[in-house]
Design a protein around this motif. Structure first.
Motif, PDB file in Angstrom:
ATOM      1  N   PRO A   1       9.114  -8.428  -0.844  1.00 44.36           N
ATOM      2  CA  PRO A   1       7.872  -7.748  -0.441  1.00 44.36           C
ATOM      3  C   PRO A   1       7.698  -7.722   1.085  1.00 44.36           C
ATOM      4  CG  PRO A   1       7.469  -9.286  -2.251  1.00 44.36           C
ATOM      5  CD  PRO A   1       8.869  -9.540  -1.778  1.00 44.36           C
ATOM      6  N   ASN A   2       7.207  -6.597   1.597  1.00 44.11           N
ATOM      7  CA  ASN A   2       6.957  -6.413   3.031  1.00 44.11           C
ATOM      8  C   ASN A   2       8.173  -6.780   3.871  1.00 44.11           C
ATOM      9  OD1 ASN A   2       5.639  -5.785   5.422  1.00 44.11           O
ATOM     10  ND2 ASN A   2       4.621  -7.766   5.592  1.00 44.11           N
TER      11      ASN A   2
ATOM     12  N   THR B   1      11.881   0.319   0.154  1.00 44.12           N
ATOM     13  CA  THR B   1      10.499   0.768   0.328  1.00 44.12           C
ATOM     14  C   THR B   1       9.590  -0.446   0.445  1.00 44.12           C
ATOM     15  OG1 THR B   1      10.969   2.726  -1.015  1.00 44.12           O
ATOM     16  CG2 THR B   1       8.655   2.162  -0.672  1.00 44.12           C
ATOM     17  N   TYR B   2       8.761  -0.486   1.485  1.00 44.53           N
ATOM     18  CA  TYR B   2       7.897  -1.659   1.656  1.00 44.53           C
ATOM     19  C   TYR B   2       6.640  -1.275   2.424  1.00 44.53           C
ATOM     20  CZ  TYR B   2       9.545  -2.051   6.520  1.00 44.53           C
ATOM     21  OH  TYR B   2       9.823  -1.813   7.840  1.00 44.53           O
TER      22      TYR B   2
ATOM     23  N   PRO C   1       3.047  -3.315   4.581  1.00 43.35           N
ATOM     24  CA  PRO C   1       2.428  -4.576   5.031  1.00 43.35           C
ATOM     25  C   PRO C   1       1.522  -5.205   3.977  1.00 43.35           C
ATOM     26  CG  PRO C   1       2.322  -2.933   6.768  1.00 43.35           C
ATOM     27  CD  PRO C   1       2.794  -2.214   5.532  1.00 43.35           C
ATOM     28  N   GLN C   2       1.053  -4.393   3.030  1.00 42.79           N
ATOM     29  CA  GLN C   2       0.137  -4.901   1.998  1.00 42.79           C
ATOM     30  C   GLN C   2       0.877  -5.376   0.741  1.00 42.79           C
ATOM     31  OE1 GLN C   2      -3.042  -5.291   2.870  1.00 42.79           O
ATOM     32  NE2 GLN C   2      -2.338  -4.429   4.832  1.00 42.79           N
ATOM     33  N   ASP C   3       2.204  -5.392   0.778  1.00 41.08           N
ATOM     34  CA  ASP C   3       2.971  -5.710  -0.423  1.00 41.08           C
ATOM     35  C   ASP C   3       2.590  -7.048  -1.051  1.00 41.08           C
ATOM     36  OD1 ASP C   3       4.439  -3.397  -0.564  1.00 41.08           O
ATOM     37  OD2 ASP C   3       6.225  -4.209   0.402  1.00 41.08           O
ATOM     38  N   THR C   4       2.501  -8.085  -0.245  1.00 36.32           N
ATOM     39  CA  THR C   4       2.260  -9.411  -0.811  1.00 36.32           C
ATOM     40  C   THR C   4       0.882  -9.511  -1.434  1.00 36.32           C
ATOM     41  OG1 THR C   4       3.869 -10.551   0.579  1.00 36.32           O
ATOM     42  CG2 THR C   4       2.041 -11.859  -0.245  1.00 36.32           C
ATOM     43  N   ALA C   5      -0.116  -8.992  -0.761  1.00 38.24           N
ATOM     44  CA  ALA C   5      -1.461  -8.979  -1.343  1.00 38.24           C
ATOM     45  C   ALA C   5      -1.468  -8.174  -2.635  1.00 38.24           C
ATOM     46  CB  ALA C   5      -2.471  -8.406  -0.349  1.00 38.24           C
TER      47      ALA C   5
END
Length: 357
Positions: free
Chosen positions: A112-113, A119-120, A122-126
């Motif tokens: 993630p991110n 494809t990634y 900045p909000q991936d982890t949230a």
């Protein structure tokens, strides 16, 4: 004790030939997450999954469907990005769960991110933590949900490891820490799967089993929800070195950008090629190689003046198993089960280290 069974090994290790007495669960690799929120499994893959389920369930082992994997994680970021997409993803996973009668899913989002994921955002982890909560709410209560993770927690929007994984911890049964690929093929090779920074000289001190446990625990993941992933493979490097270097930062892409003749090699292949041979209960060097031990990572390696092979053997895996027991972790898992020899020497050593028969 868990394992990963990639469908591409069905010719050499069909589901019916797995020693199911050694595995509590097996993850089928892989289904593919799509950018529209659905999850795909081809007809041929579905046939193999059914065989794995039949064989595993006959032995009272659980079967998980692993989604994603290296090079197949592009669909995760868009699928996790909104309530609408997350709902589609959950619906698709639930359909697979009901269609095949699996016991749960394993989300193998690498990473993630992170540009290495393809494809990634900045909000991936949230978004991922929210997706995990949606899956927990949308799947049957008995469904197992796991996630394969790097040694450091997922990257937050600021590019640093997220401070809290509490939401994920509440939704997941386990994380499987991928404690491997720390160092791939290189002219100055390093260890593939360090147990710890035992010499205190690592330039990548966060890349070991011991460091991973500390890092995830600090972010809020209970230790009993951590499974330590260990490799049944190593790396071949063109190198004249006879000592492993202290580790340095590299990227997931670098680890897989292998030169001709180098790359990943299963432990079983080292034995079948005569690079290792069994002498009593020990696997010793053959074919002109000398076997060494890297005390700094607690792993073996082989060198012959032209090639260096970094790998794990029964001794290093026993130590990893002992670490799992002593650290109070939830268990162990291996990538991948086909890398073991016919006698099961690797899985037996790992289980013995954990205090299991």
């Amino acid at each position: 004790m868990g394992g990963y069974w990639p469908e591409w090994v069905s010719g050499t290790l069909p589901p019916e030939k797995i020693d199911w007495t050694k595995y509590s669960y097996m993850a089928y690799a892989f289904a593919v997450p799509n950018s529209d929120g659905t999850v795909s499994l081809s007809d041929s893959s579905g046939t193999m999954l059914k065989r794995l389920i039949k064989a595993g369930h006959a032995a009272n082992s659980k079967i998980l469907l692993s989604i994603g994997g290296w090079g197949q994680s592009n669909g995760f970021s868009p699928s996790a990005a909104s309530d609408t997409m997350r709902a589609k993803f959950v619906k698709s996973v639930l359909s697979l769960y009901n269609t095949y009668g699996i016991d749960g899913i394993d989300l193998d989002w690498e990473y993630p991110n992170n540009a290495a994921a393809g494809t990634y955002s900045p909000q991936d982890t949230a978004n991922f933590q929210t997706l995990l909560q949606a899956l927990r709410a949308g799947l049957p209560q008995k469904a197992i949900i796991t996630a394969a993770v790097a040694q450091a927690p997922w990257l937050a929007s600021n590019g640093q490891s997220v401070a809290s994984v509490a939401r994920a911890a509440g939704a997941l049964d386990y994380i499987m820490i991928m404690n491997y690929d720390v160092w791939g093929s290189s002219s100055s090779p390093g260890p593939n799967a360090p147990l710890a920074n035992l010499c205190g000289n690592s330039t990548q001190p966060g890349a070991s089993a011991a460091a991973a446990v500390k890092q995830w625990a600090a972010a809020g993941m209970p230790k009993n929800k951590m499974i330590l992933g260990s490799p049944f493979y190593g790396y071949v490097s063109t190198s004249s070195k006879t000592k492993l270097v202290t580790r340095d930062m590299d990227t997931a892409a670098d680890r897989r950008a292998l030169t001709s003749g180098d790359g990943q090699v299963n432990f079983a292949s080292l034995v079948s090629q005569g690079v290792l041979s069994l002498s009593g209960s020990e696997f010793i060097a053959g074919s002109g190689f000398t076997k060494y031990w890297d005390d700094c990572s607690d792993t073996p390696y082989l060198a012959n003046g032209n090639k260096v092979i970094t790998y794990d053997d029964p001794d290093s895996l026993y130590d990893k198993g002992a670490f799992v027991q002593q650290a109070g972790l939830g268990g162990s898992a291996v990538w991948s089960v086909d890398g073991d020899v016919a006698s099961g020497a690797l899985i037996k050593a790992l289980r013995k280290g954990m205090g299991m028969s």
